[in-house]
Design a protein around this motif. Structure first.
Motif, short mmCIF file in Angstrom:
data_model
loop_
_atom_site.label_atom_id
_atom_site.label_comp_id
_atom_site.label_asym_id
_atom_site.label_seq_id
_atom_site.Cartn_x
_atom_site.Cartn_y
_atom_site.Cartn_z
N ALA A 514 -48.57 28.69 28.37
CA ALA A 514 -48.17 27.38 28.88
C ALA A 514 -49.18 26.34 28.40
O ALA A 514 -50.38 26.58 28.42
CB ALA A 514 -48.08 27.39 30.39
N LEU A 516 -50.28 23.57 29.61
CA LEU A 516 -51.26 23.08 30.59
C LEU A 516 -52.29 24.13 30.98
O LEU A 516 -53.26 23.82 31.67
CB LEU A 516 -50.54 22.54 31.82
CG LEU A 516 -49.59 21.34 31.55
CD1 LEU A 516 -48.96 20.87 32.83
CD2 LEU A 516 -50.33 20.21 30.85
N ASP A 517 -52.08 25.39 30.56
CA ASP A 517 -53.06 26.45 30.85
C ASP A 517 -54.09 26.60 29.74
O ASP A 517 -55.01 27.42 29.86
CB ASP A 517 -52.35 27.79 31.06
CG ASP A 517 -51.52 27.81 32.34
OD1 ASP A 517 -51.78 26.96 33.21
OD2 ASP A 517 -50.62 28.66 32.45
N TYR A 558 -39.15 25.33 26.36
CA TYR A 558 -39.23 25.38 27.81
C TYR A 558 -39.33 26.84 28.24
O TYR A 558 -38.70 27.73 27.64
CB TYR A 558 -37.99 24.74 28.44
CG TYR A 558 -37.95 23.23 28.30
CD1 TYR A 558 -38.80 22.43 29.07
CD2 TYR A 558 -37.07 22.62 27.42
CE1 TYR A 558 -38.76 21.05 28.94
CE2 TYR A 558 -37.03 21.24 27.29
CZ TYR A 558 -37.88 20.46 28.04
OH TYR A 558 -37.86 19.10 27.93
N ALA A 559 -40.14 27.13 29.24
CA ALA A 559 -40.30 28.49 29.72
C ALA A 559 -38.95 29.09 30.07
O ALA A 559 -38.14 28.46 30.77
CB ALA A 559 -41.21 28.51 30.95
N ASP A 578 -50.90 16.35 27.46
CA ASP A 578 -49.84 15.41 27.82
C ASP A 578 -49.17 14.84 26.57
O ASP A 578 -47.94 14.68 26.51
CB ASP A 578 -50.40 14.28 28.68
CG ASP A 578 -50.92 14.77 30.02
OD1 ASP A 578 -50.39 15.79 30.51
OD2 ASP A 578 -51.85 14.16 30.57
N VAL A 581 -46.89 17.59 25.00
CA VAL A 581 -45.66 17.77 25.78
C VAL A 581 -44.72 16.58 25.56
O VAL A 581 -43.49 16.75 25.45
CB VAL A 581 -45.99 17.94 27.28
CG1 VAL A 581 -44.72 17.89 28.12
CG2 VAL A 581 -46.72 19.26 27.51
N VAL A 599 -39.13 22.55 34.01
CA VAL A 599 -39.96 23.77 34.03
C VAL A 599 -41.13 23.57 33.09
O VAL A 599 -41.20 22.58 32.35
CB VAL A 599 -39.14 25.01 33.60
CG1 VAL A 599 -37.99 25.27 34.57
CG2 VAL A 599 -38.60 24.84 32.18
N ALA A 600 -42.05 24.52 33.08
CA ALA A 600 -43.23 24.43 32.23
C ALA A 600 -42.84 24.47 30.75
O ALA A 600 -41.84 25.08 30.36
CB ALA A 600 -44.19 25.58 32.55
N VAL A 601 -43.64 23.83 29.94
CA VAL A 601 -43.49 23.87 28.49
C VAL A 601 -44.54 24.82 27.93
O VAL A 601 -45.72 24.74 28.30
CB VAL A 601 -43.66 22.46 27.88
CG1 VAL A 601 -43.63 22.54 26.36
CG2 VAL A 601 -42.57 21.53 28.39
N GLU A 602 -44.12 25.71 27.01
CA GLU A 602 -45.06 26.68 26.45
C GLU A 602 -45.03 26.67 24.94
O GLU A 602 -44.04 26.26 24.31
CB GLU A 602 -44.74 28.09 26.97
CG GLU A 602 -43.37 28.61 26.59
CD GLU A 602 -43.06 29.97 27.22
OE1 GLU A 602 -43.75 30.34 28.20
OE2 GLU A 602 -42.14 30.65 26.73
#
Length: 692
Positions: A514, A516-517, A558-559, A578, A581, A599-602
């Motif tokens: 992800a 943001l991770d 998208y996840a 940011d 994304v 949902v999260a973006v990976e």
């Protein structure tokens, strides 16, 4: 006006081997000085290269000692895969995964077809082996490699006459240790075997595609290396000093050594050159978004150019059972110019099928024996035969008069095989062949453009290849495109495009996470590792390290989604997550006209393209010849019947000149058809713009 000495200085040569013709183009410092087109010698492709070069240089009075660079593209790898003419190959896979090649993705490209066929794997089941070893998705070792098993297997394969081995272990894109150790063991136990590792050929996720690509690479590697060595030898005998560069499928060029190591990367090298040249002419004319349409003797291809560069994809299939249906071929996961390929070219065979309907292609007469009108033993009517009967081609001026075309033979073939079974005249049958090809290409091109978020009715179409300018206006009109443009040297434009390409190579790493991770330090380190590889490879090719540039790309989704889109990595630090994304969201909306789910973006894959500077070249032709450009007229068939049509010598047209349709504009390697009601204008770069 450029002096003759300036035109001849610093010669650069492009050579494109196609299914029917081998095209050649020679550039001097001031522009194009010579072009040529000879029939391809399929059994010995380098022979046509040598003979064509000798002919072109002799005709133009050029010296091989003045050649500073030679760039070459070929269909050799594609043909070897389609015709199954590669090495006897074995596969070593993680225990339990040897049947990945056969199981594929369990995708039926025709859901209700009970007779659905898939291409046979390049490695039969008895040569696919389960190797005791296992690395987990995070790169940790679950089961160690059984080295004795690998050594014993290597000796057995060597004794049985196997020539090549593909090693594709699970999760080797995360941890390649077992693959590398297996290669060391095989080299010691059976040094004759040629070995390819998936962690070197295509180190990215998706097991089936990774295995298929690695197998295909080692399957053709010996053939490619022998061909490239033969080519280098023949060029040396001619007196060409520099070692040739090889065109890669994504639009860069590489050394012979690199191309021999990764021959799968030259799979679509010829078509990439045409797209590059079309984009170069488009940028020069202020048209950064366009359609590039290439029609040769065997196939037609269409590519989208966006913001001055051809689109690139990393999903490609070879040898489809059904040409337009994804999933019906052998997948290869390498960067290629993103184009649609249709089995219709000048040599495509026309016939009446069991339902009494006219069909054209995908089989081609090629260069051996070729269309009936070539007089080389062909008996089946082709698109070229039809175009000749319609008056689009001059039987006395084909290849500048180098090959006389047999009109009576073409007429007899179309009459007996097409006209009489359909109950129409020969001219109506030929018109049916011509328009059927145009509609097939337009339909496929429309789908290709729309799937990539583009409207073909708003884009100019640049047309090239031996048959492209003949059919360009018909295809463009069917698409609703506003104009069709035939650049100078359109008949050999792919060879010309080779000379605009920089030395470049593509690198990839799979590491799903992800956005943001992630920390910027981890992301930058991953890119830096690939950039170091690229810089080293280019330094080996003689490029100064300070001249190397790197383009970073993240493949994102998208996840929960199954596929990803490519997003340029512009951010460097600070608020980069940011920004990345936001760029992904904009790209997603551009493609699909909607935003994705909340949902999260990976990121799935990280890519780098390392490039040397693009060469600075002039693509203009020599000054137009003096004299009258309009050379009489002849009857030419358009919808409804024959029309008296003016014939124009392209080599005498000057910028600003205008030609009202109907007209036929002839040059040595191709012919531009200007239909009734259309208008042809000569641009400043001597391209012909046809509009209506």
């Amino acid at each position: 006006m450029a002096t003759e000495a300036a035109l001849m200085a610093g010669l650069r040569v492009g050579i494109d081997i196609g299914g029917t013709f081998t095209d050649l183009c020679v550039l001097g410092e001031a522009g194009v000085v010579a072009v040529g087109k000879v029939l391809t010698t399929h059994r010995e492709p380098a022979l046509a290269v040598a003979e064509g070069l000798a002919e072109v240089f002799a005709r133009a009075g050029l010296d091989f000692g003045d050649v500073e660079q030679l760039v070459h593209g070929t269909t050799l790898v594609t043909n070897a895969l389609i015709e199954r003419k590669g090495a006897r190959t074995a596969l070593l896979a993680t225990a339990g995964f040897r049947d990945v090649l056969e199981m594929r993705r369990e995708h039926r490209y025709e859901l209700y077809d009970l007779r659905l066929e898939l291409p046979e794997p390049l490695v039969p089941r008895h040569l696919r082996f389960d190797v005791p070893e296992r690395i987990l998705a995070d790169g940790t070792v679950h089961t160690g490699l059984d080295e004795e098993y690998v050594a014993r297997l290597g000796r057995e394969l060597d004794a049985r006459g196997i020539d090549a081995v593909a090693v594709c272990f699970l999760h080797s894109f995360t941890n390649p240790a077992h693959e590398r150790r297996a290669a060391e063991v095989l080299a010691r136990a059976a040094p004759r075997l040629r070995v390819a590792l998936s962690s070197e050929v295509v180190p990215e996720i998706r097991e089936f595609e990774r295995t298929s690509t690695t197998v295909a690479n080692v399957y053709v590697q010996d053939l490619a290396e022998r061909y490239l060595a033969d080519l280098a030898r023949r060029l040396h005998e001619l007196g060409v000093g520099p070692a040739p560069h090889i065109m890669l499928s994504h639009g860069g060029i590489a050394t012979v050594e690199t191309a021999g190591r990764y021959p799968i990367r030259i799979l679509e090298s010829g078509p990439a050159g045409g797209a590059l040249a079309a984009s170069a002419f488009g940028v020069g004319a202020g048209e950064r978004d366009l359609l590039a349409f290439d029609m040769g003797g065997t196939t037609a291809k269409l590519c989208l150019v966006a913001d001055g560069a051809p689109l690139v994809t990393h999903e490609f299939e070879v040898g489809r059972e059904y040409r337009l249906l994804p999933g019906s071929g052998l997948p290869v996961k390498v960067p290629v110019t993103d184009m649609i390929e249709i089995g219709v070219g000048g040599g495509s065979i026309a016939r009446v099928n069991a339902l009494g309907l006219l069909t054209v292609g995908p089989d081609s007469a090629g260069s051996e024996p070729g269309p009936v009108c070539y007089g080389r033993g062909g008996t089946e009517p082709t698109v070229t035969d039809a175009d000749l009967l319609l008056g689009y081609l001059d039987p006395a001026y084909f290849l500048g008069g180098g090959m006389a075309l047999d009109v009576p033979a073409a007429r007899e073939a179309v009459r007996t095989k097409i006209a009489e079974p359909l109950g129409v005249s020969v001219e109506e049958a030929a018109w049916g062949i011509h328009t059927s090809v145009n509609e097939d290409m337009a339909n496929a091109a429309r789908v290709h453009a729309v799937e990539r978020g583009k409207d073909p009715a708003k884009l100019p179409m640049y047309t090239f290849g031996g048959a492209g300018p003949v059919h360009g206006a018909g295809v463009a009109r069917a698409l609703g495109a506003p104009t069709v443009v035939a650049p100078p040297a359109a008949g050999v434009l792919s060879a010309l495009g080779f000379l605009t390409a920089p030395l470049a190579f593509d690198f990839v790493r799979s590491a799903r996470a992800a956005v943001l991770d992630l920390s910027w330090e981890d992301v930058d380190a991953r890119f830096a590792e690939m950039e170091a590889e690229g810089a080293a490879l280019l330094r080996e090719s003689g490029v100064d390290g300070s001249d190397v540039t790197h383009a970073r790309v993240a493949e994102m989704r998208y996840a929960g989604q199954g596929y990803e889109i490519r997003v340029p990595m512009r951010a460097t630090s600070g608020t980069w997550p940011d920004a990345l994304v936001a760029d992904f969201t904009d790209g997603y909306r551009s493609l699909y006209r909607r935003s994705g789910p909340p949902v999260a973006v990976e990121v799935l894959n990280w890519r780098v393209v390392s490039s040397a500077p693009a060469p600075e070249v002039s693509l203009r032709l020599k000054e137009p010849a003096s004299g009258e450009a309009f050379g009489g007229s002849r009857p030419v068939y358009f919808a409804g019947g024959f029309v008296d049509t003016v014939v124009v010598d392209r080599y005498r047209l000057r910028p600003g000149a205008q030609v009202a349709g109907p007209a036929i504009v002839q040059e040595r390697e191709s012919t531009v058809v200007v239909p009734p009601g259309a208008r042809c204008v000569v641009r400043g770069d001597v391209s012909l713009e046809v509009s209506w």
